[in-house]
Design a protein around this motif. Structure first.
Motif, PDB file in Angstrom:
ATOM      1  N   PHE A 151      26.514 -19.605 -33.165  1.00 47.72           N
ATOM      2  CA  PHE A 151      25.492 -20.183 -32.455  1.00 47.72           C
ATOM      3  C   PHE A 151      25.582 -21.563 -32.395  1.00 47.72           C
ATOM      4  O   PHE A 151      24.912 -22.361 -31.484  1.00 47.72           O
ATOM      5  N   LEU A 153      28.211 -24.150 -32.724  1.00 41.35           N
ATOM      6  CA  LEU A 153      29.303 -24.610 -31.934  1.00 41.35           C
ATOM      7  C   LEU A 153      29.100 -24.747 -30.456  1.00 41.35           C
ATOM      8  O   LEU A 153      29.365 -25.776 -29.934  1.00 41.35           O
ATOM      9  N   PRO A 154      28.591 -23.676 -29.994  1.00 38.28           N
ATOM     10  CA  PRO A 154      28.544 -23.733 -28.282  1.00 38.28           C
ATOM     11  C   PRO A 154      27.357 -24.906 -28.073  1.00 38.28           C
ATOM     12  O   PRO A 154      27.325 -25.406 -27.105  1.00 38.28           O
ATOM     13  N   PHE A 155      26.569 -24.731 -29.015  1.00 39.74           N
ATOM     14  CA  PHE A 155      25.153 -25.862 -29.075  1.00 39.74           C
ATOM     15  C   PHE A 155      25.911 -27.226 -28.974  1.00 39.74           C
ATOM     16  O   PHE A 155      25.700 -28.229 -27.931  1.00 39.74           O
ATOM     17  N   ILE A 157      29.091 -28.270 -28.218  1.00 40.35           N
ATOM     18  CA  ILE A 157      29.859 -28.452 -27.198  1.00 40.35           C
ATOM     19  C   ILE A 157      28.891 -28.860 -26.155  1.00 40.35           C
ATOM     20  O   ILE A 157      29.068 -29.850 -25.205  1.00 40.35           O
ATOM     21  N   VAL A 200      22.614 -37.001 -32.792  1.00 37.71           N
ATOM     22  CA  VAL A 200      21.585 -35.986 -32.292  1.00 37.71           C
ATOM     23  C   VAL A 200      22.229 -34.572 -32.389  1.00 37.71           C
ATOM     24  O   VAL A 200      21.660 -33.724 -33.117  1.00 37.71           O
ATOM     25  N   LEU A 204      20.679 -31.687 -35.291  1.00 38.70           N
ATOM     26  CA  LEU A 204      20.001 -30.353 -34.765  1.00 38.70           C
ATOM     27  C   LEU A 204      20.910 -29.271 -35.004  1.00 38.70           C
ATOM     28  O   LEU A 204      20.298 -28.336 -35.638  1.00 38.70           O
ATOM     29  N   VAL A 207      19.901 -28.801 -38.630  1.00 37.16           N
ATOM     30  CA  VAL A 207      18.418 -28.145 -39.148  1.00 37.16           C
ATOM     31  C   VAL A 207      18.670 -26.687 -38.403  1.00 37.16           C
ATOM     32  O   VAL A 207      18.170 -25.919 -39.119  1.00 37.16           O
ATOM     33  N   PHE A 208      19.348 -26.263 -37.502  1.00 36.61           N
ATOM     34  CA  PHE A 208      19.409 -24.840 -37.004  1.00 36.61           C
ATOM     35  C   PHE A 208      20.081 -24.056 -38.248  1.00 36.61           C
ATOM     36  O   PHE A 208      19.610 -23.152 -38.534  1.00 36.61           O
ATOM     37  N   ASN A 211      17.751 -23.752 -41.101  1.00 43.19           N
ATOM     38  CA  ASN A 211      16.719 -22.732 -40.899  1.00 43.19           C
ATOM     39  C   ASN A 211      16.897 -21.372 -40.487  1.00 43.19           C
ATOM     40  O   ASN A 211      15.891 -20.565 -40.491  1.00 43.19           O
ATOM     41  N   ALA A 256      15.042 -31.655 -44.826  1.00 44.88           N
ATOM     42  CA  ALA A 256      15.501 -31.735 -43.343  1.00 44.88           C
ATOM     43  C   ALA A 256      14.947 -33.038 -42.873  1.00 44.88           C
ATOM     44  O   ALA A 256      15.451 -33.990 -42.237  1.00 44.88           O
ATOM     45  N   LEU A 257      13.613 -33.538 -43.476  1.00 50.90           N
ATOM     46  CA  LEU A 257      13.135 -34.959 -43.177  1.00 50.90           C
ATOM     47  C   LEU A 257      14.109 -35.952 -43.506  1.00 50.90           C
ATOM     48  O   LEU A 257      14.011 -36.962 -42.840  1.00 50.90           O
ATOM     49  N   PHE A 260      17.126 -36.060 -41.428  1.00 49.09           N
ATOM     50  CA  PHE A 260      16.379 -36.812 -40.006  1.00 49.09           C
ATOM     51  C   PHE A 260      16.380 -38.080 -40.371  1.00 49.09           C
ATOM     52  O   PHE A 260      16.842 -38.851 -39.321  1.00 49.09           O
ATOM     53  N   GLN A 264      18.473 -40.829 -37.954  1.00 50.37           N
ATOM     54  CA  GLN A 264      17.761 -41.443 -36.971  1.00 50.37           C
ATOM     55  C   GLN A 264      18.174 -43.002 -36.709  1.00 50.37           C
ATOM     56  O   GLN A 264      18.157 -43.294 -35.534  1.00 50.37           O
ATOM     57  N   ILE A 267      20.476 -43.059 -33.982  1.00 48.64           N
ATOM     58  CA  ILE A 267      19.956 -42.766 -32.690  1.00 48.64           C
ATOM     59  C   ILE A 267      19.356 -44.121 -32.112  1.00 48.64           C
ATOM     60  O   ILE A 267      19.442 -44.406 -30.999  1.00 48.64           O
TER      61      ILE A 267
ATOM     62  N   LEU B  18      35.138 -18.793 -32.345  1.00 48.97           N
ATOM     63  CA  LEU B  18      34.191 -18.228 -31.743  1.00 48.97           C
ATOM     64  C   LEU B  18      34.779 -16.713 -31.296  1.00 48.97           C
ATOM     65  O   LEU B  18      34.114 -15.752 -31.198  1.00 48.97           O
ATOM     66  N   LEU B 108       8.984 -33.596 -36.005  1.00 48.51           N
ATOM     67  CA  LEU B 108       8.903 -32.678 -37.286  1.00 48.51           C
ATOM     68  C   LEU B 108       8.955 -31.198 -36.910  1.00 48.51           C
ATOM     69  O   LEU B 108       9.382 -30.559 -37.573  1.00 48.51           O
ATOM     70  N   ILE B 111      12.078 -29.376 -37.169  1.00 49.43           N
ATOM     71  CA  ILE B 111      12.744 -29.103 -38.220  1.00 49.43           C
ATOM     72  C   ILE B 111      12.325 -28.021 -39.273  1.00 49.43           C
ATOM     73  O   ILE B 111      12.831 -27.661 -40.313  1.00 49.43           O
ATOM     74  N   MET B 112      11.115 -27.332 -38.492  1.00 48.96           N
ATOM     75  CA  MET B 112      10.703 -26.209 -39.423  1.00 48.96           C
ATOM     76  C   MET B 112      11.402 -24.956 -38.913  1.00 48.96           C
ATOM     77  O   MET B 112      11.901 -24.765 -37.721  1.00 48.96           O
ATOM     78  N   ALA B 113      11.725 -24.099 -39.862  1.00 52.52           N
ATOM     79  CA  ALA B 113      12.342 -22.816 -39.681  1.00 52.52           C
ATOM     80  C   ALA B 113      11.527 -21.892 -38.726  1.00 52.52           C
ATOM     81  O   ALA B 113      10.291 -21.782 -39.077  1.00 52.52           O
ATOM     82  N   PRO B 114      12.148 -21.168 -37.844  1.00 53.10           N
ATOM     83  CA  PRO B 114      11.187 -20.146 -37.078  1.00 53.10           C
ATOM     84  C   PRO B 114      10.444 -19.446 -37.725  1.00 53.10           C
ATOM     85  O   PRO B 114       9.132 -19.004 -37.446  1.00 53.10           O
ATOM     86  N   LEU B 171      14.138 -35.164 -27.302  1.00 57.37           N
ATOM     87  CA  LEU B 171      15.166 -35.867 -28.110  1.00 57.37           C
ATOM     88  C   LEU B 171      16.444 -35.983 -27.141  1.00 57.37           C
ATOM     89  O   LEU B 171      17.122 -36.739 -26.976  1.00 57.37           O
ATOM     90  N   ILE B 217      20.066 -24.024 -22.802  1.00 59.39           N
ATOM     91  CA  ILE B 217      19.920 -23.842 -24.222  1.00 59.39           C
ATOM     92  C   ILE B 217      18.321 -23.212 -24.584  1.00 59.39           C
ATOM     93  O   ILE B 217      18.345 -22.276 -25.241  1.00 59.39           O
ATOM     94  N   ARG B 224      15.931 -14.776 -26.576  1.00 59.38           N
ATOM     95  CA  ARG B 224      16.386 -14.227 -27.878  1.00 59.38           C
ATOM     96  C   ARG B 224      15.477 -14.353 -29.104  1.00 59.38           C
ATOM     97  O   ARG B 224      15.990 -14.084 -30.085  1.00 59.38           O
TER      98      ARG B 224
END
Lengths: 278, 291
Positions: A151, A153-155, A157, A200, A204, A207-208, A211, A256-257, A260, A264, A267, B18, B108, B111-114, B171, B217, B224
């Motif tokens: 999930f 790698l596509p993001f 790209i 960026v 991201l 973080v994904f 999480n 995570a903070l 970030f 940052q 950025i 992939l 913020l 960065i939180m998990a779902p 962002l 995205i 999903r």
């Protein structure tokens, strides 16, 4: 560039920040409440602190192990995915490859899959198929780093492509004229200019991965178990330990903070670069 | 241009990874979708049942209802996130005191998990102990009960999604807006174009690639969504927040209906791909041809 009324955006952003911060503040409130206070009438203002939840979490060696696993997996995945995504975007924007638009679109279809039903196939592949002798990807950090590519790698790209595409082709063509090799061009010309976009993408995807819950909960059981799956261990048949869960949740925010705020700066560098260019 | 071999070399790791973690599992799911299978039953054999799972799906009112509310959810959430995200990105490009701090704060939720977002919103909105129902009751006399009111539950999931994901839009739009050339804007100002003209004719076309990537995205992730909603409402009350991701989860785990769950996934994946592909061909491909 000066705004005429600097207090107006400050006021508006203060209001927005209240809304943004409230759920996080509430998580903190729950993490420092006495267990029996949890079910009394809610109160916005915090009156007493009860730090035992944090003590319990921080002195728990299992949870510390989970945190280390999470750090290794998400950093490994973010670096891998950003690097591969960058290379792929360079190939997709600078080379005249047959069917490259279809490949570009195909990559994103990997992120569209509903996760619940892909858990079992991935589990079977990891435990039974992807192994060389005694080495198996099941319940390993490397395995999770690779699984998260599906999930992330596509993001990477898709978010990087506009950045790489936006770098004028004349720049690398001029370098080729001077006899530079593709690798030099990639490293000395494209990479520095793509830095804001790369930063960026890096945070991201980090973080994904940090999480992610469903895949980690199903595909790992000890060696690669992550912090988010540690959370679910506090939801038991006798009730949920909300205080402990909140404390773990607050602690997942800390790395995570840090990540970030470190990235940052880049950025911001990207922001100044945009200003200088104009 | 230079050798195509190098181009394929640069793409190959992506294609291999992939393929191993995307295509292979998909082929397996496709195969299972033509079987009736409960892997946790006493007799866990797979029985080939032709397209029975797919036939059932077309006439399953619960699946169709779930598809409908998913689309409603996605529409409200993604449109609000785009509009809000764009406004906030523009606001953060201007210079004002404390900008960096506000930008960090705004990021913020991202960065939180779902799973944690779902828990927190559940704790805030549960009628007996939540702070939001409590405040709404004491300030406005409004009784918020996401356990009973379908509309309330739906609204809270949308607000939660907006809270969690608007920063992502902000962002990526900031990254797009800072890389814009300034010449067209100066030219337009010299020509005396208004703010809305500049937005529609210059800003929007220039940020379109980044904007579309963001829409894609957000669209596919919203379609999903599982953890957050499962944690907050569990799909209820009734089936008012049983979005497609939640529906598949319920079909596969408590009911262990693996064949049927796979068929739903295949169809949902197919529909998502078709919708996104149409958007892609309609909106991005023309630009590629022109360019």
């Amino acid at each position: 560039m000066k705004t005429r009324f600097p207090w107006l955006p400050v006021l508006l952003w203060t209001l927005i920040s209240f809304v943004t911060l409230f759920p996080i503040y509430w998580l903190f409130v729950i993490s420092v409440k006495q267990p029996f206070d949890l079910f009394s009438t809610p109160d916005v203002i915090l009156r007493s602190f009860f730090w035992k939840n944090y003590q319990d979490v921080l002195t728990n060696p299992t949870l510390r192990g989970y945190m280390l696993n999470s750090l290794i997996i998400s950093s490994g995945n973010a670096l891998l995915v950003t690097t591969l995504g960058f290379l792929a975007c360079y190939a997709l924007t600078r080379f005249d490859l047959a069917g490259k638009e279809s490949i570009f679109f195909w990559t994103i279809t990997n992120r569209m899959a509903p996760p619940a039903v892909f858990l079992l196939p991935l589990f079977l592949l990891l435990t039974q198929v992807y192994r060389i002798g005694d080495f198996s990807l099941a319940d390993s950090k490397l395995g999770m780093i690779l699984v998260y590519c599906s999930f992330n790698l596509p993001f990477a790209i898709w978010t990087l492509r506009p950045t790489v595409e936006g770098i004028p082709k004349e720049l690398d063509e001029a370098a080729y004229m001077d006899g530079a090799s593709p690798w030099t061009v990639l490293y000395d010309i494209i990479f520095p200019l793509a830095r804001p976009g790369l930063a960026v993408t890096l945070i991201l995807t980090w973080v994904f991965a940090w999480n992610e819950y469903l895949l980690a909960a199903t595909l790992t059981n000890f060696h690669a178990r992550t912090l988010t799956t540690g959370l679910s261990e506090y939801v038991t048949t006798t009730g949920t330990a909300w205080g402990i869960m909140a404390a773990i949740s607050m602690l997942t925010l800390v790395p995570a903070l840090i990540v970030f705020s470190v990235v940052q700066r880049h950025i911001v560098a990207g922001l100044t670069f945009g200003a200088v260019k104009g | 241009m230079h050798s195509q071999k190098l181009g394929w070399l640069l793409l190959s790791p992506t294609i291999v990874i992939l393929g191993l973690f995307g295509i292979f599992p998909f082929i397996y799911v496709l195969w299972v979708s033509f079987h009736s299978w409960n892997p946790f039953a006493a007799n866990p054999g797979m029985v080939f049942n032709w397209a029975e799972n797919y036939r059932r799906l077309v006439f399953d009112p619960q699946f169709l209802a779930s598809l409908g509310i998913t689309l409603t959810f996605v529409f409200f959430a993604v449109v609000s996130e785009l509009v809000l995200g764009y406004i906030l990105a523009q606001a953060l490009l201007k210079d004002f005191p404390g900008k960096a701090v506000f930008r960090t704060i705004h990021t913020l939720p991202l960065i939180m998990a779902p799973i944690i977002v779902g828990s927190v919103w559940k704790l805030m909105t549960t009628p007996s102990i939540g702070i939001i129902p409590y405040l709404l009751r004491s300030w406005f006399g409004y009784d918020l009960n996401i356990g009973q009111s379908a509309v309330a539950a739906f609204t809270v999931t949308v607000i939660m999604d907006i809270w969690h994901w608007t920063p992502l839009v902000t962002l990526s739009l900031i990254a797009a807006l800072v890389s814009l050339p300034s010449d067209p804007f100066e030219q337009a100002q010299i020509d005396g174009a208004g703010k809305s003209q500049i937005f529609w004719h210059i800003t929007l076309p220039l940020i379109r690639p980044a904007l579309l990537a963001t829409v894609f995205i957000r669209l596919m992730d919203a379609l999903r969504t599982v953890d957050e909603v499962l944690m907050l409402t569990g799909g209820g009350p009734g089936s008012s927040t049983r979005y497609i991701g939640v529906h598949i989860f319920r079909e596969v785990f408590p009911k262990t209906n693996y064949g049927y769950g796979s068929a739903i996934s295949v169809i949902v994946l197919y529909l998502t791909i078709v919708v996104c592909w149409l958007l892609y061909v309609g909106l991005i491909a023309p630009r590629v041809k022109r360019g």
